[in-house]
Design an enzyme around this catalytic site. Structure first.
Site, PDB file in Angstrom:
ATOM      1  CB  CYS A 178      -0.950  -0.021   1.193  1.00  0.00           C
ATOM      2  SG  CYS A 178      -1.786  -1.605   1.370  1.00  0.00           S
ATOM      3  CG  HIS A 318      -2.011   4.371   4.825  1.00  0.00           C
ATOM      4  ND1 HIS A 318      -1.806   4.140   3.475  1.00  0.00           N
ATOM      5  CD2 HIS A 318      -2.183   3.152   5.392  1.00  0.00           C
ATOM      6  CE1 HIS A 318      -1.848   2.835   3.247  1.00  0.00           C
ATOM      7  NE2 HIS A 318      -2.081   2.216   4.394  1.00  0.00           N
ATOM      8  CD  GLU A 329      -2.228   7.698   8.903  1.00  0.00           C
ATOM      9  OE1 GLU A 329      -1.836   8.483   8.027  1.00  0.00           O
ATOM     10  OE2 GLU A 329      -3.068   6.803   8.683  1.00  0.00           O
ATOM     11  CE  LYS A 350      -5.712   3.698   1.957  1.00  0.00           C
ATOM     12  NZ  LYS A 350      -4.960   4.946   2.208  1.00  0.00           N
ATOM     13  CG  HIS A 355      -6.408   0.073   1.227  1.00  0.00           C
ATOM     14  ND1 HIS A 355      -5.570   0.777   0.392  1.00  0.00           N
ATOM     15  CD2 HIS A 355      -5.628  -0.418   2.223  1.00  0.00           C
ATOM     16  CE1 HIS A 355      -4.334   0.722   0.861  1.00  0.00           C
ATOM     17  NE2 HIS A 355      -4.340  -0.001   1.973  1.00  0.00           N
ATOM     18  CG  PHE A 415       0.314  -5.893   4.516  1.00  0.00           C
ATOM     19  CD1 PHE A 415      -0.206  -5.076   5.496  1.00  0.00           C
ATOM     20  CD2 PHE A 415      -0.488  -6.915   4.026  1.00  0.00           C
ATOM     21  CE1 PHE A 415      -1.489  -5.269   5.986  1.00  0.00           C
ATOM     22  CE2 PHE A 415      -1.774  -7.118   4.502  1.00  0.00           C
ATOM     23  CZ  PHE A 415      -2.272  -6.289   5.493  1.00  0.00           C
TER      24      PHE A 415
END
Length: 429
Positions: A178, A318, A329, A350, A355, A415
């Site tokens: 991502c 994000h 975050e 998002k 996503h 990830f």
């Protein structure tokens, strides 16, 4: 071959300035930048029940699909059969960005040599891979398409942009889950800054709404299962969040050296002034404690931009709607900005488009540019009970907010513990 002298015009003594002169985008809210932006400002969700396959066997049966997608303006019917959906999405977004930048149908000569492509994808041609593996299992390897490999591998999206539009400069693909789109734009920025190109097409594309991929994420308990409320399923920063909503799409920008853009009379939409990339070196899926990797990425970007935390007034987060990711975050925002944290607006796109994985960083960078240009922050929808970790932060909810945004930060994390931060500035002569 001798190294170029520092007096060589192609070897700058100081990093060169890089501006954005074109943007293209496809999302669950629309098939171009204006339509997607209008949907975000309106706080509309593009998430719905999956239509690209029968999702009845899955726990998560919703997604942010690109609707009414048509690549015929870029590809003929034969090529449309030979290109995976992620490649088609990338080509259309790249062409939109090039058209807005006033670039020709195909670059030639020195312009082609001084233009490159860094275009990422988190998953590559998964539709092709799923179909090919199924054919192999059911009918044997001799029935596999000869286009199985070139349609399925991740780098062909970037390669096909160059093949279609003529760029012969640096060309490769970023694959960092991502964080992919952020890496693509950041590395393209660095390529121009060090004079390895005058222009770069950068961004990302993803088309992973296929049963094995959605099922794989679902088996990790990473996805929302609010199937009875698709529009309300993606809930970044909300205490009721239960996972992210898978999405697909593409975002592309034309990055250009400032004087090159001026010389050809290009319209400048923003300036990219900072980029940071770090690794958590912590866990394959969970963020490092306190979001420290995100903190270091933002700090690196600010150092390159010559900024202090108090200079930034907006963060495009994000924020995927996963419990631990959002929490980390929020902790990172507190750490990055300290006493200034409450003065920074925070939003997550998002919540409306799901996503988009490898495309997310590019799409969100474009939305950040639009936020700067329009002095308008789109809301985080579905945020009704903010996570207590976000206490004291200015989370934009409910409706879009008018705000002067001269400088903004766009976060992307993937990830594997890979983090990027982009800093964008309003363009003024």
């Amino acid at each position: 071959m001798t190294e170029p002298r520092r007096s060589d015009p192609d070897w700058p003594a100081t990093p060169r300035r890089v501006v954005v002169t074109g943007m293209g985008m496809l999302t669950a809210l629309g098939n171009d930048v204006p339509t997607t932006w209008a949907g975000m400002v309106a706080g509309r969700s593009g998430v719905a029940e999956i239509t690209l396959f029968d999702p009845s066997r899955l726990g998560c049966r919703i997604a942010g699909e690109v609707k009414d997608f048509d690549a015929s303006g870029v590809l003929d019917k034969k090529d449309m059969r030979r290109f995976d959906r992620y490649i088609q999405l990338g080509l259309v977004a790249a062409r939109q960005a090039m058209d807005q930048a006033g670039l020709p149908a195909r670059l030639e000569g020195r312009e082609a040599e001084r233009t490159g492509v860094i275009f990422g994808t988190g998953l590559g041609g998964v539709g092709t891979l799923v179909d090919g593996i199924s054919i192999n299992a059911l009918r044997g390897p001799d029935r596999i398409s000869p286009f199985f490999i070139p349609m399925g591998i991740p780098n062909v999206g970037a390669g096909q942009i160059a093949i279609s539009f003529g760029m012969t400069g640096p060309n490769f693909t970023t694959v960092s889950a991502c964080a992919t789109g952020g890496h693509a734009i950041g590395e393209a920025w660095e390529t121009i800054r060090r004079a390895d190109a005058e222009m770069m097409i950068a961004g990302g594309a993803e088309a992973g709404i296929r049963e094995p991929l959605v099922g794989g994420f679902d088996s990790m308990h990473a996805l929302s299962r609010r199937n009875d409320d698709p529009a309300g399923a993606s809930r970044p920063f909300d205490q009721g969040r239960d996972g992210f909503v898978p999405g697909e799409g593409s975002g592309a920008v034309v990055l250009e050296e400032l004087e090159h853009a001026r010389a050809r009379g290009a319209t400048i939409f923003a300036e990219l002034i900072g980029y940071g990339a770090t690794a958590d070196a912590s866990h394959i899926t969970l963020p490092a404690p306190g979001g420290i990797g995100a903190v270091r990425a933002a700090q690196r970007a600010m150092r390159k931009a010559g900024l202090e935390p108090r200079d930034i007034v907006h963060v495009n987060a994000h924020a995927t709607s996963t419990p631990e990711g959002d929490k980390a975050e929020l902790q990172a925002i507190h750490t990055i900005f300290g006493d200034h944290a409450g003065s920074v607006t925070l939003t997550s796109n998002k919540s409306m488009i799901g996503h988009t994985l490898g495309a997310a960083g590019a799409i969100e960078a474009i939305v950040t540019i639009q936020t700067i240009r329009e002095s308008c922050v789109p809301p985080t929808i579905n945020l009704v009970a903010p996570d207590p970790v976000g206490a004291g932060l200015d989370l934009v909810t409910g409706a879009a907010r008018t705000q002067n945004v001269p400088l903004a930060l766009s976060n992307s994390f993937g990830f594997g513990g890979q983090n990027t931060a982009l800093i964008l500035r309003r363009w003024t002569e």
